[in-house]
Design a protein around this motif. Structure first.
Motif, PDB file in Angstrom:
ATOM      1  N   ILE A 103      -5.368  -0.058   8.067  1.00  0.00           N
ATOM      2  CA  ILE A 103      -4.247  -0.993   8.588  1.00  0.00           C
ATOM      3  C   ILE A 103      -3.312  -0.551   9.799  1.00  0.00           C
ATOM      4  O   ILE A 103      -2.952  -1.228  10.194  1.00  0.00           O
TER       5      ILE A 103
ATOM      6  N   HIS B  26       1.027  -1.219   0.096  1.00  0.00           N
ATOM      7  CA  HIS B  26      -0.090   0.014   0.052  1.00  0.00           C
ATOM      8  C   HIS B  26       0.983   1.142   0.187  1.00  0.00           C
ATOM      9  O   HIS B  26       1.896   1.201   0.258  1.00  0.00           O
TER      10      HIS B  26
ATOM     11  N   HIS C 124      -8.079  11.844  14.978  1.00  0.00           N
ATOM     12  CA  HIS C 124      -7.934  11.735  13.306  1.00  0.00           C
ATOM     13  C   HIS C 124      -7.910  13.440  13.062  1.00  0.00           C
ATOM     14  O   HIS C 124      -7.879  14.325  13.909  1.00  0.00           O
TER      15      HIS C 124
ATOM     16  N   ARG D 292       2.623  12.327   9.640  1.00  0.00           N
ATOM     17  CA  ARG D 292       3.528  13.511   9.711  1.00  0.00           C
ATOM     18  C   ARG D 292       4.663  13.577  10.535  1.00  0.00           C
ATOM     19  O   ARG D 292       4.539  13.475  11.621  1.00  0.00           O
TER      20      ARG D 292
ATOM     21  N   GLY E 218       8.931  -0.517  13.301  1.00  0.00           N
ATOM     22  CA  GLY E 218       9.432  -0.865  12.029  1.00  0.00           C
ATOM     23  C   GLY E 218       9.959  -2.353  11.848  1.00  0.00           C
ATOM     24  O   GLY E 218       9.230  -3.334  11.426  1.00  0.00           O
TER      25      GLY E 218
ATOM     26  N   TYR F 207       6.705   6.672   9.984  1.00  0.00           N
ATOM     27  CA  TYR F 207       7.956   6.356   9.173  1.00  0.00           C
ATOM     28  C   TYR F 207       8.137   7.301   7.970  1.00  0.00           C
ATOM     29  O   TYR F 207       7.371   6.885   6.948  1.00  0.00           O
TER      30      TYR F 207
ATOM     31  N   ARG G 135      -6.547   6.874  12.141  1.00  0.00           N
ATOM     32  CA  ARG G 135      -7.636   6.072  12.112  1.00  0.00           C
ATOM     33  C   ARG G 135      -7.663   5.173  10.926  1.00  0.00           C
ATOM     34  O   ARG G 135      -8.731   4.781  10.158  1.00  0.00           O
ATOM     35  N   SER G 136      -6.253   5.036  10.053  1.00  0.00           N
ATOM     36  CA  SER G 136      -6.369   4.293   8.944  1.00  0.00           C
ATOM     37  C   SER G 136      -6.697   2.707   9.287  1.00  0.00           C
ATOM     38  O   SER G 136      -6.575   2.230  10.291  1.00  0.00           O
TER      39      SER G 136
END
Ligand code: NAP
Length: 279
Positions: A169, A98, A189, A211, A259, A231, A166-167
């Motif tokens: 994934i 993605h 959000h 951000r 990560g 990241y 709030r994505s």
């Protein structure tokens, strides 16, 4: 106050060590765990992420199939590629990197992944199962955040966790996982109006904003635990690390925090799938 640096490289190493014996046992039974990654287009960051994931597989003895499709790939062509991997019995996990180019229906593509091979929890069924508390494979970054919390025995029950982002994934599934562990969860959000006030109440902060250096030290409560999933270009997280370090009791660095554990969770889910679906 004692400060703990939540070292993701240590957590990741332990996860990978535990996988080695399991991979050997599978191989003795003629099964080589296999992760297929799909990259569409030539976004340099995405290329790097996919390369890192493939290399991590191979280092551990997991077979890696790397599908690289051109930028102009249509939704239908991508769906056909996913279908081919669904039907390939040697493939145990499918990861669609993605974001895909904007002309592709990304949601449709995610939904096309066979739930048994959805090792990054991107399908709506995978997400729903995670939220209900019986997910086989939660998205890897949320799963990594929970692994770090567990490894360092950070208390969650009854704590106020504030997730910024709030994505599908990241922010949403990590909110669900924290809720399942009995945290009181607030998900913020871009339309949240009083973010610093909300963060001031947080025992646990998850930064998933996208951000650089967004979350400021003075916004945090003294002694908060801070997990930075961000990241951004130049290896910069979503928190102002130096300023947050002053206030936090425990904090993940970037790089070397969430990560590496994310990649280890992807490997773990692939091995889990190979064990469950012995074909
Ligand atoms: P995303 O899809 O762009 O979502 C960002 C979220 O942040 C959205 O929910 C957005 O709100 C919210 N947001 C944006 N500006 C905000 C503001 N001013 N105040 C409060 N919330 C704000 O990003 P993502 O895919 O979740 O990724 C988030 C970060 O995690 C990125 O830095 C990404 O690189 C990183 N990431 C790391 C890993 C890893 O392995 N460490 C894996 C995946 C992602 P709206 O919903 O209202 O737009």
């Amino acid at each position: 106050m004692e400060k703990i640096i939540l070292d993701g490289t240590v957590v990741a190493k332990e996860i990978k060590e535990k996988l080695k014996g399991r991979i050997e046992s599978l191989k003795e039974n003629g099964i080589i765990p296999c992760l297929a990654t799909i990259l569409v287009g030539n976004d340099p960051s995405s290329e790097t992420y996919v390369r890192m994931k493939g290399n991590a597989c191979e280092k551990l003895g997991i077979h890696s199939i790397r599908v690289h499709l051109p930028e102009e790939t249509t939704t239908e062509e991508l769906l056909a590629a996913i279908q081919g991997l669904n039907e390939d019995e040697t493939v145990h996990g499918i990861l669609l990197q993605h974001p895909v180019p904007s002309h592709i229906d990304e949601r449709l593509a995610f939904e096309a992944i066979d739930i048994r091979k959805d090792v990054d929890g991107v399908t709506s069924a995978g997400y729903g199962q995670t939220a209900l508390g019986f997910g086989q494979y939660p998205s890897c970054t949320p799963a990594a955040i929970m692994e770090i919390i567990n490894y360092y025995k950070i208390p969650v029950e009854g704590k106020h966790a504030v997730v910024v982002g709030r994505s599908p994934i990241l922010g949403k599934p990590v909110s669900a996982l924290l809720l399942n562990e009995n945290a009181t969860v607030t998900t913020c959000h871009s339309k949240t109006t009083n973010l610093p006030d909300i963060l001031k109440q947080a025992d646990i902060v998850v930064a998933a904003v996208g951000r650089p250096k967004f979350i400021q030290g003075p916004w945090l409560k003294e002694g908060a635990v801070v997990l930075d999933a961000g990241y951004n270009k130049g290896n910069i997280g979503d928190i102002d690390y130096e300023a947050c370090l002053e206030v936090a009791s425990a904090i993940t660095p970037v790089p070397g925090g969430v990560g590496p554990v994310t990649i280890s969770m992807l490997l773990k889910h692939t091995v889990d799938s190979a064990e469950k679906n012995k074909y």
